[in-house]
Each structure stands twice: as structure tokens, then as C-alpha cells.
Design a protein around this motif. Sequence first.
Motif, PDB file in Angstrom:
ATOM      1  N   ILE B 123       0.873  -1.190   0.000  1.00  0.00           N
ATOM      2  CA  ILE B 123       0.000   0.000   0.000  1.00  0.00           C
ATOM      3  C   ILE B 123       0.906   1.235   0.000  1.00  0.00           C
ATOM      4  O   ILE B 123       1.975   1.206   0.618  1.00  0.00           O
ATOM      5  CB  ILE B 123      -0.880  -0.010   1.284  1.00  0.00           C
ATOM      6  CG1 ILE B 123      -1.664  -1.331   1.432  1.00  0.00           C
ATOM      7  CG2 ILE B 123      -1.791   1.212   1.346  1.00  0.00           C
ATOM      8  CD1 ILE B 123      -2.869  -1.477   0.547  1.00  0.00           C
ATOM      9  N   PRO B 124       0.525   2.303  -0.677  1.00  0.00           N
ATOM     10  CA  PRO B 124       1.371   3.505  -0.648  1.00  0.00           C
ATOM     11  C   PRO B 124       1.589   4.028   0.779  1.00  0.00           C
ATOM     12  O   PRO B 124       0.670   3.985   1.605  1.00  0.00           O
ATOM     13  CB  PRO B 124       0.577   4.527  -1.477  1.00  0.00           C
ATOM     14  CG  PRO B 124      -0.271   3.695  -2.390  1.00  0.00           C
ATOM     15  CD  PRO B 124      -0.627   2.468  -1.583  1.00  0.00           C
ATOM     16  N   VAL B 125       2.775   4.489   1.044  1.00  0.00           N
ATOM     17  CA  VAL B 125       3.105   5.072   2.349  1.00  0.00           C
ATOM     18  C   VAL B 125       2.152   6.239   2.626  1.00  0.00           C
ATOM     19  O   VAL B 125       1.945   7.093   1.768  1.00  0.00           O
ATOM     20  CB  VAL B 125       4.570   5.577   2.349  1.00  0.00           C
ATOM     21  CG1 VAL B 125       4.887   6.304   3.661  1.00  0.00           C
ATOM     22  CG2 VAL B 125       5.540   4.416   2.117  1.00  0.00           C
ATOM     23  N   GLY B 126       1.571   6.226   3.813  1.00  0.00           N
ATOM     24  CA  GLY B 126       0.691   7.323   4.206  1.00  0.00           C
ATOM     25  C   GLY B 126      -0.773   7.112   3.888  1.00  0.00           C
ATOM     26  O   GLY B 126      -1.614   7.943   4.240  1.00  0.00           O
ATOM     27  N   ALA B 127      -1.089   6.009   3.216  1.00  0.00           N
ATOM     28  CA  ALA B 127      -2.496   5.760   2.867  1.00  0.00           C
ATOM     29  C   ALA B 127      -3.288   5.289   4.082  1.00  0.00           C
ATOM     30  O   ALA B 127      -2.720   4.716   5.017  1.00  0.00           O
ATOM     31  CB  ALA B 127      -2.581   4.726   1.752  1.00  0.00           C
TER      32      ALA B 127
END
Lengths: 250, 250
Positions: B123-127
Motif C-alpha cells: 500500500i502507498p506510504v501514508g495511505a
Amino acid sequence: MTGSKTAALLIIGDEILSGRTQDTNTQTIAQMLGVKGIVIREVRVIPDVIETIVDTVNTIRRQYDYVFTTGGIGPTHDDKTAEAMAKAFGTTLERNADAWQRLVIHYEGEANMNAGRAKMAEIPVGAVLIDNPVSVAPGFRMDNVHVMAGVPKIMKGMMEFILPTLEGGDVVHARSVSADLPESALAQGLEAIENAYSGISVGSYPKFTPGMKPSTVIVICGVVLADVEKAANEVADLMERHGGTPRSSS
Amino acid sequence: MTGSKTAALLIIGDEILSGRTQDTNTQTIAQMLGVKGIVIREVRVIPDVIETIVDTVNTIRRQYDYVFTTGGIGPTHDDKTAEAMAKAFGTTLERNADAWQRLVIHYEGEANMNAGRAKMAEIPVGAVLIDNPVSVAPGFRMDNVHVMAGVPKIMKGMMEFILPTLEGGDVVHARSVSADLPESALAQGLEAIENAYSGISVGSYPKFTPGMKPSTVIVICGVVLADVEKAANEVADLMERHGGTPRSSS
């Protein structure tokens, strides 16, 4: 997709955006173009707003071989596509003599041509008419942009009229293979198959039915039919190695 | 549409563009957002191509209050949305500890986490995760962009999870009135009714059934319900003056 022609669709209609109406024109047009070797690369659904139509048409008509629009060419005030198309091409609307004549004949005389019916003869200067086999009021083409009605039956009739005029490209062939396996089990094998064939794309689509095992449909596409079939056979083998029973279709 | 929030949908999937699969997510999402006063202003259907996803997300996320994407977050190589979203937001993918844990529990232990299943925890960082009540693998939100699965049942479950988190706006109310009249007969009267009410839009949708008289559905929309109902009554009166028998529904 080498050698295929490209197209974009522009679905013009508040009723699609609001969810009141289910668009089915995209699927119909995609299938009709597919057999000619014309692939849709983008679809946009936009409201009946002139500035939006103008900007969108002018963006996409330069990016693809063909553009097809549906919706907004009827007799009422919310039909704004003809006016927008004239603007997009830097021209104006005029009463198209051919369109006018067709409508006068259909409505049995000029006396029956109210403002709404007359509006449907207002076509951008320089446009080429597209026949409407259902309700007569024509669509039109300007350069590579084909402007069609939104009513599915009329749109389909217009597409049938247009199709022979389009230069096709390489047809993308497809085979699908499915099995009662989760797609995660197949993931690595599928990527290896896609990488082994240049010009072949392998798509994986899971299905979840309550109370049933997860199943997966794999779709193999490419312009070289022999490669599509070879890759499809490899997918079937992969499924068997994972304990599945592959079912194939084209 | 004053006071309503705006949204765009991004339908990511070669299978929609090719016409193999009929998109139904647009209609579902539009109806679910509608009751919160969030109106969809644009839908784009694009292929599973990272650069296209990145460019499109970065264009539309700045133009609307919310963006919703469907498709491309599964376990296989053709699922490229998570990687594209990371790029669009200038970050990278990481193994999300919460997503990983959910998947390990669902698949009954780390030993069963093959590469495909592990991919769904990237998952994208910060999502922020979006729950998946059907098959566990989560969607995620970055800023105003909600990334969901393409399978309709999973997408709907994710939307139900998301809805309470969205700030709504003024709900657009709609009434529809239909009659067995051609829309051209109503054209001038409809425009006058739309012009008489600020904030009311009047849409006209013809129906053609072989062997039947042409009929027309008029849809009146606006955020002020009293005005919508008054305008709908005027449309019904207009139809009666033209010899029609109006049928109303909401």
C-alpha cells in the motif's frame, strides 16, 4: 496493440452522471469497433455543459484516430452537443438542407416543423451527416469526431452506418480461460506467460459468489491469433498444475 | 448544484474499454453519493497503464472534492493501481502492517501468503485503509482519492465503509414526469420552465419503442425540493396542454 487504430468515447449526459441511467453504449461501441481493429483507449462521461464538451472534444480528438460521442443532439434545450461541436471546430450552426429535408418528409410537411424539430436540422457548417434509421434526425461527423444520439437503439443504427466508412486496423483477438481457483494462486505464472510473448496482454478477473469457491477468468489478448492461442493454452496448463479444471472460450 | 460536493470517478480496467465487461460501478457509486449531496461531474475509463493512471489521477484530484477509483488492486501483474497511486502522490509502496495482518488471518497463516497475496498488502506510504467486507484485501485513501476494487460487490462494500467518512453537501432532488408525447412538442415549454427557476435543471429523454407512440421522460433536478416539485407540476401541466397524460415519479 501495434497496428490497431485508437478511439475515445465521449458520453455526454447528466443522466449517466447522476446514476439515473445505466450507460450501455460504451460496451456496444467497443464491441462494434473491436471487429474492425479499432480499440477504445479512453472513455469520458461529462455533463451537458457546452464549455466542458468543447474543452474535452478539443483535447481528445488530437490524441486518438477516432472520437465517438453519444447524447445531446435532440430537440430540447438540454441538447447542447451540436452547438458545442460547432464551437470546438471554430464554426457555427446552420440549417443543414439535407437534414431539414429528411425531417420535413418524416414529419409530413413544413407546417409540422416546430422549433424543436427545426433544431435537429441545425448542424455545424462543414459537417457530414450520419443516418438515423430510427427517428430520422441525423448525427454528423466533423473531421475524426462522430456525433451520435444517446438513445441506444439510435446510436447502434448510427454506428452501423458509420462502420463501413472507418479505416480499421489489426484486430485484437481474445481468448478467455477460467477455473475455480483464486487469482492469487496464478499470479506469478500469469506474469511469466505475459512476459514470454511480446504483444500479448493477460488480464485476470476474480469472481466471488457467496458459498462458492473463488474463481478467476483469465483473458488473453493480442493481434497475433496464434500467440493468443498458445498463451491461452499455457494459462490452461498453469491452472491444471494448480489443481483447477480450465474452461476455455473465445 | 450550489452547495453540493463534487466528485470524479476513475474506472481503471482494460476489460471495460474492450467491451468484454459492462461497467455498473458508475451507477452504483452515483446513487450512493447522491444521497449524501455529492454529485459526480466526470467519469473517466482508462486502461491498466501506470503512466495513464498517474496523469489522470493528478489531473482530476485537484478539480473535484472527491475522487473514487475502481479496479486494479488485486494480486496479479495487471493490477497496477496501487503502484500508480504511490507515484501520483510522490511516494512508494510499503508492506502495510495492518493490511498484512488482515490477509494473514484470512489466509490462515503466513505460510499461505504467496507473492500474489503479499502484493495486496503493498500500500502507498501514508495511505488510510478502506475495509473490504468480501475478500479482506483492503482499498485505501490518499488525500481525497479513494481507491477501491473493481468487483462490483467488493466495491459496494467499500463504498458503504467510506460513506460515513465523507462530508456531504446539498442533496440534489429529482422528480420525473413522463407522457406519450414526442419531446419536440415539449421543447419550448420545457426551456421556459427551466429558465423560470434558478438552480433547477430540466432534462428531456425520449423513448422509442417499435409500434408504440414516442414517449418522453422529463427529469427535474435541484437542491430546493419545493422548486423541484413546482417545476415538475408545471411540466405535467405542459404535457396535459399538449394532450398527454403525465405520469409522475420521484
